[in-house]
Design a protein around this motif. Structure first.
Motif, PDB file in Angstrom:
ATOM      1  N   GLY A 174       4.720  -5.490   8.672  1.00 42.36           N
ATOM      2  CA  GLY A 174       5.188  -4.194   8.214  1.00 42.36           C
ATOM      3  C   GLY A 174       6.669  -4.172   7.908  1.00 42.36           C
ATOM      4  O   GLY A 174       7.117  -3.558   6.933  1.00 42.36           O
ATOM      5  N   VAL A 175       7.465  -4.893   8.721  1.00 38.95           N
ATOM      6  CA  VAL A 175       8.918  -4.928   8.514  1.00 38.95           C
ATOM      7  C   VAL A 175       9.265  -5.575   7.181  1.00 38.95           C
ATOM      8  O   VAL A 175      10.078  -5.054   6.413  1.00 38.95           O
ATOM      9  CB  VAL A 175       9.613  -5.676   9.666  1.00 38.95           C
ATOM     10  N   SER A 176       8.650  -6.713   6.888  1.00 42.54           N
ATOM     11  CA  SER A 176       8.962  -7.400   5.633  1.00 42.54           C
ATOM     12  C   SER A 176       8.471  -6.598   4.432  1.00 42.54           C
ATOM     13  O   SER A 176       9.085  -6.630   3.361  1.00 42.54           O
ATOM     14  CB  SER A 176       8.357  -8.811   5.610  1.00 42.54           C
ATOM     15  N   LEU A 177       7.373  -5.854   4.593  1.00 41.19           N
ATOM     16  CA  LEU A 177       6.893  -5.004   3.499  1.00 41.19           C
ATOM     17  C   LEU A 177       7.888  -3.893   3.219  1.00 41.19           C
ATOM     18  O   LEU A 177       8.201  -3.595   2.061  1.00 41.19           O
ATOM     19  CB  LEU A 177       5.524  -4.417   3.851  1.00 41.19           C
ATOM     20  N   ILE A 178       8.417  -3.273   4.282  1.00 45.94           N
ATOM     21  CA  ILE A 178       9.425  -2.222   4.106  1.00 45.94           C
ATOM     22  C   ILE A 178      10.669  -2.783   3.433  1.00 45.94           C
ATOM     23  O   ILE A 178      11.232  -2.175   2.521  1.00 45.94           O
ATOM     24  CB  ILE A 178       9.777  -1.596   5.470  1.00 45.94           C
TER      25      ILE A 178
ATOM     26  N   MET B 133       3.269   0.148  11.438  1.00 42.01           N
ATOM     27  CA  MET B 133       4.061  -0.955  11.969  1.00 42.01           C
ATOM     28  C   MET B 133       3.237  -1.917  12.817  1.00 42.01           C
ATOM     29  O   MET B 133       3.736  -2.960  13.243  1.00 42.01           O
ATOM     30  CB  MET B 133       5.225  -0.406  12.803  1.00 42.01           C
ATOM     31  N   ARG B 134       1.979  -1.599  13.071  1.00 40.46           N
ATOM     32  CA  ARG B 134       1.141  -2.474  13.894  1.00 40.46           C
ATOM     33  C   ARG B 134      -0.022  -3.055  13.091  1.00 40.46           C
ATOM     34  O   ARG B 134      -1.133  -3.210  13.593  1.00 40.46           O
ATOM     35  CB  ARG B 134       0.619  -1.716  15.110  1.00 40.46           C
ATOM     36  N   LEU B 135       0.228  -3.394  11.847  1.00 42.65           N
ATOM     37  CA  LEU B 135      -0.791  -4.032  11.030  1.00 42.65           C
ATOM     38  C   LEU B 135      -1.126  -5.410  11.604  1.00 42.65           C
ATOM     39  O   LEU B 135      -0.256  -6.068  12.185  1.00 42.65           O
ATOM     40  CB  LEU B 135      -0.291  -4.188   9.593  1.00 42.65           C
TER      41      LEU B 135
ATOM     42  N   GLY C 143       2.944   9.826  -6.586  1.00 41.44           N
ATOM     43  CA  GLY C 143       1.998   8.861  -6.059  1.00 41.44           C
ATOM     44  C   GLY C 143       2.389   8.391  -4.675  1.00 41.44           C
ATOM     45  O   GLY C 143       3.561   8.136  -4.417  1.00 41.44           O
ATOM     46  N   ALA C 144       1.408   8.306  -3.778  1.00 39.33           N
ATOM     47  CA  ALA C 144       1.677   7.848  -2.416  1.00 39.33           C
ATOM     48  C   ALA C 144       0.749   6.692  -2.067  1.00 39.33           C
ATOM     49  O   ALA C 144      -0.410   6.660  -2.498  1.00 39.33           O
ATOM     50  CB  ALA C 144       1.493   8.984  -1.423  1.00 39.33           C
ATOM     51  N   LEU C 145       1.272   5.753  -1.281  1.00 40.96           N
ATOM     52  CA  LEU C 145       0.488   4.617  -0.815  1.00 40.96           C
ATOM     53  C   LEU C 145       0.521   4.609   0.710  1.00 40.96           C
ATOM     54  O   LEU C 145       1.599   4.655   1.309  1.00 40.96           O
ATOM     55  CB  LEU C 145       1.063   3.308  -1.358  1.00 40.96           C
ATOM     56  N   ILE C 146      -0.642   4.571   1.335  1.00 44.96           N
ATOM     57  CA  ILE C 146      -0.754   4.494   2.790  1.00 44.96           C
ATOM     58  C   ILE C 146      -1.214   3.087   3.147  1.00 44.96           C
ATOM     59  O   ILE C 146      -2.297   2.660   2.729  1.00 44.96           O
ATOM     60  CB  ILE C 146      -1.768   5.527   3.330  1.00 44.96           C
ATOM     61  N   VAL C 147      -0.402   2.354   3.906  1.00 43.33           N
ATOM     62  CA  VAL C 147      -0.754   0.994   4.311  1.00 43.33           C
ATOM     63  C   VAL C 147      -1.177   1.058   5.772  1.00 43.33           C
ATOM     64  O   VAL C 147      -0.347   1.094   6.679  1.00 43.33           O
ATOM     65  CB  VAL C 147       0.430   0.021   4.117  1.00 43.33           C
TER      66      VAL C 147
ATOM     67  N   VAL D 185      10.723   0.720  16.132  1.00 39.50           N
ATOM     68  CA  VAL D 185      11.579   1.723  15.489  1.00 39.50           C
ATOM     69  C   VAL D 185      12.842   1.073  14.927  1.00 39.50           C
ATOM     70  O   VAL D 185      13.201   1.276  13.765  1.00 39.50           O
ATOM     71  CB  VAL D 185      11.956   2.838  16.486  1.00 39.50           C
ATOM     72  N   ASN D 186      13.527   0.287  15.745  1.00 41.18           N
ATOM     73  CA  ASN D 186      14.755  -0.367  15.297  1.00 41.18           C
ATOM     74  C   ASN D 186      14.495  -1.282  14.109  1.00 41.18           C
ATOM     75  O   ASN D 186      15.277  -1.321  13.145  1.00 41.18           O
ATOM     76  CB  ASN D 186      15.370  -1.174  16.439  1.00 41.18           C
ATOM     77  N   ALA D 187      13.401  -2.045  14.168  1.00 40.39           N
ATOM     78  CA  ALA D 187      13.078  -2.969  13.087  1.00 40.39           C
ATOM     79  C   ALA D 187      12.788  -2.221  11.793  1.00 40.39           C
ATOM     80  O   ALA D 187      13.238  -2.626  10.707  1.00 40.39           O
ATOM     81  CB  ALA D 187      11.882  -3.833  13.478  1.00 40.39           C
TER      82      ALA D 187
END
Length: 241
Positions: A74-78, A67-69, A15-19, A102-104
């Motif tokens: 996006g960082v906290s979701l990851i 990463m540009r939602l 299963g894959a999820l695309i955000v 990228v770093n984040a």
């Protein structure tokens, strides 16, 4: 009937999820994943809140996060996925290789980074690398990260030769959580130089399966899930000095 590599991909990821809030990008990534593994369940979410709800209600093996939602979360979701669903491979993506993004993303726990400006063939090739424990990393992003790591290593070496005198003792590298074997250290240092598993295998006269075994052992010992994270942790522990 799919190819052998497609069947392997299906057996590894169910299963894959695309955000992604851009419908065009979301449809494109869904199509690419569908071509890699026909019949695979691919779900699209346009927000972080919806993504968290979907993660709690259905099993996933792979998550792609823009990463540009608009929520800029996006960082906290990851980080949430890494802490809560440790079996899930999370890959960040954006239209350009913004070094802060990228770093984040890598610091938060992403195992790869895709640039959506790449063509379909390149994105498909990078995603296939997951089958063998690879990190789907756009070459431009990988070059930037390796450059930062090399610069950090050079700075550390210079400080070791001429330590800065301050009132406080200079910080030391964190001790490694576990010891790596001499062979694992050699493989790790070649990984840090950007060598592929096949190049390493040819250089040390071992099979690629053996090198992949050593790489997975390194990841396990350093508690990471990708080449980039392994090099980052090794640098922090002073293993590349």
């Amino acid at each position: 009937m799919g190819s052998a590599s497609q069947l392997s991909y299906i057996s590894t990821f169910h299963g894959a999820l695309i955000v992604e809030d851009d419908p065009a990008v979301a449809d494109r990534m869904r199509r690419i994943l569908g071509e890699l593994a026909p019949g695979r369940r691919v779900v699209v979410s346009s927000s972080c809140e919806e993504a968290r709800s979907l993660l709690a209600s259905l099993p996933y093996d792979l998550v792609l996060v823009d990463m540009r939602l608009p929520c800029s979360d996006g960082v906290s979701l990851i980080a949430h996925i890494r802490q809560t669903y440790q079996h899930i491979e999370t890959i960040a993506m954006s239209a350009s290789d913004d070094h802060e993004l990228v770093n984040a993303a890598i610091s938060a726990g992403a195992v790869g980074y895709l640039l959506t400006e790449a063509d379909d063939a390149e994105l498909s090739f990078l995603l296939r690398s997951i089958e063998r424990g690879g990190a789907p990393m756009d070459s431009r992003v990988a070059r930037r990260i390796l450059g930062l790591i090399a610069a950090s290593a050079r700075t550390s070496s210079m400080l070791a030769i001429e330590p800065i005198r301050t009132s406080e003792p200079a910080p030391l590298s964190r001790p490694a959580p576990v010891s790596l074997s001499p062979r694992e250290l050699k493989v790790l240092r070649l990984i840090a130089q950007g060598w592929s598993n096949r190049q390493i295998a040819e250089a040390v006269y071992l099979s690629i399966n053996t090198i992949e075994f050593h790489a997975k052992s390194i990841y396990r010992k350093l508690a990471v899930k990708s080449r980039t994270q392994a090099v980052h942790e090794a640098t922090q522990h002073g293993l590349l000095n």
